[in-house]
Design an enzyme around this catalytic site. Sequence first.
Site, mmCIF file in Angstrom:
data_model
loop_
_atom_site.group_PDB
_atom_site.id
_atom_site.type_symbol
_atom_site.label_atom_id
_atom_site.label_comp_id
_atom_site.label_asym_id
_atom_site.label_seq_id
_atom_site.Cartn_x
_atom_site.Cartn_y
_atom_site.Cartn_z
ATOM 1 N N LYS A 123 0.738 7.942 -19.380
ATOM 2 C CA LYS A 123 -0.491 8.667 -19.008
ATOM 3 C C LYS A 123 -0.548 10.002 -19.726
ATOM 4 C CE LYS A 123 -1.200 7.416 -14.120
ATOM 5 N NZ LYS A 123 -1.314 8.073 -12.804
ATOM 6 N N SER A 159 -7.606 11.456 -7.872
ATOM 7 C CA SER A 159 -7.593 12.550 -8.841
ATOM 8 C C SER A 159 -8.538 12.249 -9.996
ATOM 9 C CB SER A 159 -6.174 12.754 -9.376
ATOM 10 O OG SER A 159 -5.301 13.087 -8.330
ATOM 11 N N ARG A 200 -5.154 3.345 -0.278
ATOM 12 C CA ARG A 200 -6.584 3.528 -0.013
ATOM 13 C C ARG A 200 -7.282 2.201 0.224
ATOM 14 N NH1 ARG A 200 -6.748 7.286 -5.109
ATOM 15 N NH2 ARG A 200 -5.010 5.868 -5.411
ATOM 16 N N HIS A 224 -4.511 13.477 -0.729
ATOM 17 C CA HIS A 224 -3.060 13.708 -0.812
ATOM 18 C C HIS A 224 -2.598 14.678 0.292
ATOM 19 C CE1 HIS A 224 -3.744 13.060 -5.384
ATOM 20 N NE2 HIS A 224 -3.121 11.984 -4.963
HETATM 21 P P1 ADP Z 1 -4.357 9.191 -7.838
HETATM 22 O O1 ADP Z 1 -4.516 7.699 -7.656
HETATM 23 O O2 ADP Z 1 -5.303 9.986 -6.981
HETATM 24 O O3 ADP Z 1 -4.295 9.635 -9.264
HETATM 25 P P2 ADP Z 1 -1.480 9.767 -7.431
HETATM 26 O O4 ADP Z 1 -0.760 8.950 -8.426
HETATM 27 O O5 ADP Z 1 -1.313 11.226 -7.576
HETATM 28 O O6 ADP Z 1 -2.988 9.493 -7.231
HETATM 29 O O7 ADP Z 1 -1.129 9.296 -5.966
HETATM 30 C C1 ADP Z 1 0.056 9.512 -5.292
HETATM 31 C C2 ADP Z 1 0.041 8.692 -4.027
HETATM 32 O O8 ADP Z 1 -1.015 9.123 -3.169
HETATM 33 C C3 ADP Z 1 -0.179 7.197 -4.204
HETATM 34 O O9 ADP Z 1 0.611 6.539 -3.231
HETATM 35 C C4 ADP Z 1 -1.654 7.024 -3.898
HETATM 36 O O10 ADP Z 1 -1.956 5.719 -3.450
HETATM 37 C C5 ADP Z 1 -1.839 8.041 -2.803
HETATM 38 N N1 ADP Z 1 -3.202 8.548 -2.685
HETATM 39 C C6 ADP Z 1 -3.990 9.013 -3.665
HETATM 40 N N2 ADP Z 1 -5.192 9.399 -3.193
HETATM 41 C C7 ADP Z 1 -5.155 9.159 -1.852
HETATM 42 C C8 ADP Z 1 -6.112 9.297 -0.792
HETATM 43 N N3 ADP Z 1 -7.341 9.740 -1.034
HETATM 44 N N4 ADP Z 1 -5.729 8.963 0.448
HETATM 45 C C9 ADP Z 1 -4.492 8.456 0.666
HETATM 46 N N5 ADP Z 1 -3.559 8.266 -0.279
HETATM 47 C C10 ADP Z 1 -3.871 8.618 -1.523
#
Ligand code: ADP
Length: 160
Positions: free
Chosen positions: A41, A128, A90, A17
């Site tokens: 969630k 996460s 990803r 992130h």
């Molecule tokens: P997670 O899937 O890690 O629980 P979130 O819902 O917090 O993630 O993700 C927020 C945004 O960040 C989404 O667009 C997700 O695809 C992106 N994201 C999550 N992890 C990564 C990563 N390692 N690299 C790039 N983008 C990411």
Amino acid sequence: MKTAIYPGSFDPVTFGHIDIIRRISETFDRLVVAVMRNSEKSYLFEPEERAEMIRSSISGLKNVEVVAAEGLLADFAKQVGNAVLVKGLRAVSDFEYEFQLALINKKLNPALDTMFLTADDRYMFLSSSVVREVASYGGDISELVPEAVIRRMREKFPGI
Ligand code: ADP
């Protein structure tokens, strides 16, 4: 001036992130990181705790604000005004879900576009949920998340 909104759960924020936040902040004049709550969630951290961990991890980035947002993202974007959503991708597995969300958000708020950034190859595997799982088994998360997150995770998982 377009404002980028980077929405997510960030439960907790990872280096994946942070990499996306840094790259958006270099491309847009202003970035609002929106810590969202999804009613389906359950979370390890409260929204304000998640926001605080992000703030502590990006102190060098002056054009970034982090807010805990309630309700629909499409409505939040209207409040921000002249905004574009930016998401990280990803793998192909992220694409289908994100594509659906982008279309829904456009339907709810026709002015709202979504743009995608590809993950850095170092962080393709990182989510996460991987961090929560590794920590729950006492594993080392020091290469996955910033220092501020490690401190808060230790309060939940004293073994790490
Ligand atoms: P997670 O899937 O890690 O629980 P979130 O819902 O917090 O993630 O993700 C927020 C945004 O960040 C989404 O667009 C997700 O695809 C992106 N994201 C999550 N992890 C990564 C990563 N390692 N690299 C790039 N983008 C990411």
